[in-house]
Write a protein that holds these residues in place. Structure first.
Motif, PDB file in Angstrom:
ATOM      1  N   GLU A 172       0.852  -1.191   0.000  1.00  0.00           N
ATOM      2  CA  GLU A 172       0.000   0.000   0.000  1.00  0.00           C
ATOM      3  C   GLU A 172       0.895   1.253   0.000  1.00  0.00           C
ATOM      4  O   GLU A 172       1.601   1.524   0.979  1.00  0.00           O
ATOM      5  CB  GLU A 172      -0.912   0.002   1.220  1.00  0.00           C
ATOM      6  N   TYR A 231       1.587   5.484  -1.345  1.00  0.00           N
ATOM      7  CA  TYR A 231       1.036   6.771  -1.774  1.00  0.00           C
ATOM      8  C   TYR A 231       2.182   7.742  -2.054  1.00  0.00           C
ATOM      9  O   TYR A 231       3.298   7.586  -1.537  1.00  0.00           O
ATOM     10  CB  TYR A 231       0.131   7.365  -0.684  1.00  0.00           C
ATOM     11  N   ASN A 262      -4.231  10.655  -3.734  1.00  0.00           N
ATOM     12  CA  ASN A 262      -5.004   9.433  -3.933  1.00  0.00           C
ATOM     13  C   ASN A 262      -5.883   9.680  -5.154  1.00  0.00           C
ATOM     14  O   ASN A 262      -6.891  10.387  -5.068  1.00  0.00           O
ATOM     15  CB  ASN A 262      -5.849   9.106  -2.700  1.00  0.00           C
ATOM     16  N   LYS A 279      -7.873   7.947  -6.782  1.00  0.00           N
ATOM     17  CA  LYS A 279      -9.198   7.338  -6.811  1.00  0.00           C
ATOM     18  C   LYS A 279     -10.150   8.039  -5.844  1.00  0.00           C
ATOM     19  O   LYS A 279     -11.280   8.376  -6.198  1.00  0.00           O
ATOM     20  CB  LYS A 279      -9.103   5.848  -6.470  1.00  0.00           C
ATOM     21  N   LYS A 280      -9.705   8.263  -4.625  1.00  0.00           N
ATOM     22  CA  LYS A 280     -10.574   8.844  -3.605  1.00  0.00           C
ATOM     23  C   LYS A 280     -10.396  10.352  -3.461  1.00  0.00           C
ATOM     24  O   LYS A 280     -11.204  11.008  -2.808  1.00  0.00           O
ATOM     25  CB  LYS A 280     -10.305   8.165  -2.258  1.00  0.00           C
ATOM     26  N   SER A 325      -7.184  13.640  -3.173  1.00  0.00           N
ATOM     27  CA  SER A 325      -6.045  13.966  -2.319  1.00  0.00           C
ATOM     28  C   SER A 325      -6.505  14.655  -1.036  1.00  0.00           C
ATOM     29  O   SER A 325      -7.567  15.269  -0.977  1.00  0.00           O
ATOM     30  CB  SER A 325      -5.059  14.845  -3.077  1.00  0.00           C
TER      31      SER A 325
END
Length: 648
Positions: A363, A365, A428, A430-431, A433
């Motif tokens: 995971e 970022y 992020n 997808k979701k 920042s």
């Protein structure tokens, strides 16, 4: 460097009310009272003082309807140390034009008659700095202590970005004003930075400032901002960039409404900014995990421990690359090319790390931040060019790690000190920042052990220094940048009363371990007239307080918490005694902010001193400043000692 957006408005025939230009301050305003001033009552230490400054921004019909800012400055020179204020440097970017430069130096003759000396054009110089920037410089003539210098100049630009207006500088100011007339189809987010309140804060709308044939009338925003009695901004150690705290105006272009083609947005939402970051700023270099999976040794992926796998990937990328010293990419990011060349900037290196960790299905970022020499990025809205540093964050077993593979001396879980500049923006895609604090949970440790061997013939000592975290990063960099002889010479120059006999270093390249240094040294001038004179704080004495201001409006930022331990021991020679023992002392900062402890003990013929300084926080508020200042005063006073050993 701010991005410049070119304005094209020549398609229209504007009939504009140019009353704004009349607001520009004119040269010729020095008074006898100002010339007679010998000191500034609000700051007797000032070398110079700005009596008045003014910037006026407007659309200039005489210069193809480009934007012009007229600048005016009147400065009183109080001391010779203020003569540097008479040399003016004006940066100019691209197609910008600097013009209408005028200057007068005022002095008083006998009989209180004002003598004016004008700046002449042949003493105005233009220097090309690079392909985009040049600098115009001039020095005001006939300068004396007591002179007043007054100068004006104008900058015309075809670009939309408005420069910051600095209310505060390193000298005090009596009054500082900024005025502007901005066409209504240009919209800016205006920020006021700093701690000083505005004394002028006006925003009005002139609905009839523009007439466009066949389209009708248009509006302008009329701005007026000002501050009076501005103290000098005084920098001190352990602070972020002064740009975060100096009072100033900042203009971020939000949008432009074209008369026939709709609205073009420049300051977007974070959702829009995330797309731009991924596709343009990072140039789609976040999806190269398949490439890096092929480049990394296959054995790395065989580990069953995610943490060990992450450490192996970090070590591989860090040792593969050599950092070129650049933070910001000067061109498009191309991490495949950088990986092949084994040479790159911060973005090349940490994007390679990001993709490699993604290839290992960890995971991972990206976090954007900026270096400590720059202002912290605003959280009000996206301003992408305020970022210049890229970090990597991973999450393993619900524990977060921040990584930076740019320097060989950095261990796993540490980032360059320069990157510790407030919160970072976690990307992020997808979701969306988000802002988050960069919490390293990595205190810097230093332990020094000194054992002194006293003798009337010769006094020697063994010194052992062990460092961890940022202390070790910095020390490793210094050692590796010099030969052993050069490093010893540097050590001896810092402590001229010592001569190094032997030196050994352990774990220089094992960055996960403590860095250990061992010295044997000979001390000079210790025994005089039958008495031993010993400074027990041999190489760790605090002699200067880094905090000297009466009041500090901005935080103290160490960057990281720290703990310094010092242990000193010596054998008292036979036939001698300690003339006076040291006092024990404990000082505690409020709110568990830190602790200073010093204890001494004499047992038989052995004297031992133990000292520890704990700084428990990275950042201290301005309200905690006085306590921190007194904390260091106690340290300095308690360490200002000399031990005397006299014959019994």
């Amino acid at each position: 460097m701010k991005k410049k957006v070119l304005i094209i408005i020549s398609l229209f025939s504007f009939l504009i009310c140019f009353s704004q230009k009349k607001k520009s301050s004119k040269i010729g305003n020095a008074s006898i009272e100002e010339l007679k001033m010998v000191r500034y009552e609000n700051d007797s230490t000032a070398n110079a003082i700005v009596l008045y400054e003014h910037a006026n921004h407007y659309l200039d019909e005489k210069r193809d309807y480009n934007r012009t800012t007229d600048y005016y400055f009147r400065i009183k020179i109080l001391k010779k140390a203020g003569f540097n204020k008479a040399t003016i440097r004006i940066p100019s970017y691209g197609k910008e034009k600097v013009h209408h430069i005028k200057g007068i130096t005022y002095n008083l003759n006998q009989g209180d008659r004002i003598k004016k000396t004008h700046l002449i054009s042949k003493n105005i110089f233009t220097k090309k700095l690079n392909e985009k920037w040049k600098e115009i410089t001039f020095t005001m003539p006939a300068l004396k202590v007591g002179s007043i210098i007054e100068y004006v100049y104008s900058v015309t630009t075809p670009y939309s970005q408005m420069d910051d207006w600095l209310f505060q500088s390193d000298i005090p100011k009596v009054k500082s004003d900024f005025t502007a007339s901005i066409l209504g189809n240009w919209k800016y987010n205006i920020r006021v930075i700093g701690f000083l309140p505005l004394t002028t804060n006006q925003f009005n709308v002139d609905k009839n400032c523009v007439y466009i044939p066949a389209m009708g009338k248009g509006a302008c925003a009329l701005l007026a901002y000002g501050i009076e009695n501005i103290p000098a901004f005084k920098e001190e150690k352990h602070m972020l960039s002064a740009k975060n705290f100096k009072s100033r105006l900042v203009f971020d272009l939000e949008s432009y409404r074209h008369p026939s083609q709709g609205i073009e947005k420049y300051t977007k939402t974070w959702r829009d900014a995330d797309k731009r970051l991924k596709n343009n700023f990072l140039d789609k270099q976040t999806s190269k995990k398949n490439y890096f999976k092929k480049q990394l040794p296959s054995t790395i992926f065989n580990s069953t421990s995610e943490l060990n796998k992450a450490k192996a990937i970090f070590s591989f990328i860090k040792n593969h690359y050599t950092w070129n010293g650049d933070y910001w990419p000067s061109a498009k990011v191309r991490i495949k090319k950088a990986f092949t060349n084994k040479f790159g900037n911060i973005f090349d290196i940490n994007l390679s790390l990001y993709n490699s960790l993604k290839a290992a299905e960890i995971e991972t970022y990206l976090i954007l931040t900026s270096t400590r020499d720059r202002a912290m990025p605003t959280k009000l809205h996206p301003v992408i060019n305020e970022f210049n540093y890229l970090l990597v964050k991973i999450v393993i077993d619900n524990k977060e790690y921040y990584l930076d593979a740019s320097k060989k001396q950095l261990p796993f879980g540490l980032v360059q000190f320069q990157a510790l500049n407030g919160d970072g923006r976690l990307l992020n895609f997808k979701k969306g920042s988000v802002w988050e604090p960069i919490k390293l949970n990595n205190k810097a440790f230093k332990t020094i052990k000194v054992k002194l061997n006293l003798s009337e013939e010769e006094t020697t000592a063994s010194i052992k220094i062990s460092t961890k975290s940022y202390y070790a990063v910095n020390k490793r960099a210094r050692i590796q940048s010099k030969s052993e002889d050069e490093y010893i010479e540097s050590f001896e120059s810092n402590y001229p009363f010592l001569e190094v006999d032997t030196f050994k270093v352990e774990n220089l390249n094992q960055v996960a371990k403590n860095l250990n240094e061992t010295y044997t040294v000979t001390l000079e001038d210790v025994y005089r007239d039958g008495v031993f004179y010993i400074n027990p704080f041999l190489i760790t004495q605090h002699t200067r307080n880094p905090f000297k201001l009466k009041k500090r409006d901005y935080p103290v930022d160490f960057g990281y918490p720290s703990e310094n331990t010092y242990i000193f021991s010596m054998q008292i020679p036979e036939g001698y005694k300690l003339k006076k023992e040291l006092n024990n002392k404990t000082v505690i900062l409020p709110n568990n902010g830190g602790k200073y402890l010093i204890t001494t003990k004499v047992y038989n013929t052995t004297m031992t001193l133990f000292c520890k300084i704990s700084i428990n926080k990275s950042v201290y508020t301005s309200q905690e400043y006085h306590a921190l200042k007194e904390f260091f005063n106690h340290i300095i006073k308690s360490q200002d000692v000399i031990l005397e050993m006299v014959k019994e």
